[in-house]
Design an enzyme around this catalytic site. Structure first.
Site, short mmCIF file in Angstrom:
data_model
loop_
_atom_site.label_atom_id
_atom_site.label_comp_id
_atom_site.label_asym_id
_atom_site.label_seq_id
_atom_site.Cartn_x
_atom_site.Cartn_y
_atom_site.Cartn_z
CG HIS A 99 48.42 42.18 73.35
ND1 HIS A 99 48.34 42.46 74.69
CD2 HIS A 99 49.30 43.06 72.85
CE1 HIS A 99 49.13 43.46 74.98
NE2 HIS A 99 49.73 43.86 73.88
CG HIS A 143 57.29 42.84 71.26
ND1 HIS A 143 57.05 42.48 72.55
CD2 HIS A 143 56.33 43.76 70.96
CE1 HIS A 143 55.99 43.14 73.02
NE2 HIS A 143 55.54 43.94 72.07
CG HIS A 174 48.51 49.05 72.85
ND1 HIS A 174 47.57 48.10 73.21
CD2 HIS A 174 49.70 48.41 72.88
CE1 HIS A 174 48.18 46.94 73.42
NE2 HIS A 174 49.47 47.10 73.23
CD GLU A 232 53.20 44.59 75.31
OE1 GLU A 232 52.78 45.61 74.75
OE2 GLU A 232 53.22 43.49 74.73
#
Lengths: 131, 279
Positions: free
Chosen positions: B12, B193, B59, B240
């Protein structure tokens, strides 16, 4: 007894845990206000007085002033809140990330285009020292 | 009865949304990524779900640090788009399904998953970028969306095993809803990531490929990956991926992988997309 923190052994990384969240609470509150356009303008117009609204430590205040991104992480900023400061400056996320790695933005983008940073040599602090 | 017909795993990355919003999808940097999502979009147009359950993380937009819920279910009728620091994304407001969301809350809590109920919430790129990737840029989103926000921002995130079991409970909850509905569950975020500190830019295609392989074949192996392994092997933000396990748990024991795409980079992220149909 302190919580077990195996992730502190990962080099070049500040995991945002409960302790950091506590240290960075007011810092993150400040960053959170940058979600509003009017606040972004007010901050840019006079950073020093804008920051006076928040109970930051002197070290946090200085790190905001100098945009010392890694120091801000160390002092309890969470990276997603920190991004709002980069955006307020008209910078990209990639710019902020490149600054954290000590690379130029162009070199960082090139590294990503070549597939990113290999985990080899970056798994633990002892592995990093040998590398 | 309502049925979960499939699951979608997808990254995302906010830069993907910005690329669409600023008309950059044909640029050489972005073109391979959007080409790679094209079959998934076509699959979605055919699947035409009535409801999407969107497992994502906020976030620091809906939740500041006053309250950090581990699992929060969006029960509102609509969810406005957050201004994350550069103005809200120009995408339609997200329409919820309060009646079904209320049913899910009741069913899940009685099934011993203690959800936080959220009646007012802005949604950020974690939710809107997956919608854009799979539905394109319509004037209105073609289905209702129930957001399920998972805390992966402050350590520790819930474990992969816990997420997987919550997914299984969501399947039971959906199947006890009488209305005929096709439901698709999204697991979003990842893949490998790291976007912070001197180690930023880390990717691990070997880890990611094994994860994609085992989502259909051996999800139980994935539920045993400890948090530290995600952080160490695949980057601080790769945690995530536990949200993909929540999606996988909701699909039942047997799935068929109908599409997969993997690409580096989108900004600092290794991007993954998988579609799994329940069998």
């Amino acid at each position: 007894m302190a919580a077990d923190k195996p992730y502190e052994d990962i080099p070049g990384t500040w995991i945002f845990d409960a302790e950091r969240a506590r240290a960075g609470y007011h810092l993150n509150r400040f960053l959170y206000t940058l979600m509003k356009e009017s606040n972004r303008k007010a901050f840019l117009a006079d950073e020093r007085s804008y920051l006076e609204q928040f109970k930051l430590t002197a070290a946090q205040r200085e790190a905001v002033r100098t945009r010392d991104w890694n120091r801000l992480l160390e002092l309890g900023a969470v990276v997603y809140a920190l991004a709002k400061l980069a955006f307020t400056d008209g910078r990209s996320y990639q710019y902020m990330a490149s600054q954290m790695t000590g690379m130029t933005e162009k070199d960082y983008v090139d590294m990503m285009l070549k597939g990113g940073r290999s985990p080899e040599g970056w798994r633990s602090k002892s592995e990093r020292e040998k590398h | 009865m309502a049925r979960i017909i499939a699951g979608v795993g997808t990254s995302h990355t906010p830069a993907i949304g910005a690329a669409v919003d600023n008309g950059k999808t044909d640029q050489p940097y972005w073109q391979p990524l959007f080409k790679g999502y094209e079959p998934a979009k076509q699959w979605m147009a055919k699947a035409a779900p009535d409801v999407v359950i969107m497992v994502y993380n906020d976030h620091v937009n809906a939740f500041d640090f006053k309250v950090i819920p581990t699992f929060a279910l969006g029960c509102a009728g609509e969810f406005p788009i957050a201004d994350e620091g550069w103005g809200p994304r120009p995408v339609p407001v997200v329409k919820g399904y309060p009646e079904l969301a209320a049913h899910l809350v009741q069913s899940l809590v009685l099934d011993e998953f203690d959800m936080t109920i959220v009646n007012e919430m802005q949604v950020d790129h974690g939710l809107t970028v997956p919608l854009t990737l799979l539905f394109g840029s319509p004037a209105q989103w073609p289905c209702r969306v129930i957001p399920l926000a998972v805390n992966v921002v402050q350590y520790p995130a819930p474990t992969g095993h816990r997420c997987y079991r919550l997914g299984q409970a969501i399947r039971r909850a959906v199947e006890s809803w009488q209305e005929e509905l096709k439901v698709v569950v999204f697991g979003t975020g990842g893949m490998s990531h790291q976007i912070q500190g001197p180690r930023a830019g880390l990717t691990n295609p070997v880890f990611d490929k094994a994860f994609l392989d085992d989502l259909s074949g051996d999800p139980e192996r994935l539920t045993r990956i400890p948090p530290i392994e995600y952080l160490r092997e695949a980057g601080a933000e790769a945690i995530e991926l536990v949200m993909w396990l929540l999606m996988r748990g909701a699909l039942g024991p047997r799935v068929e992988e109908v599409y997969r795409f993997y690409h580096i980079p989108a900004s600092s992220t290794a991007v993954g997309n998988i579609i799994l149909e329940s069998r």
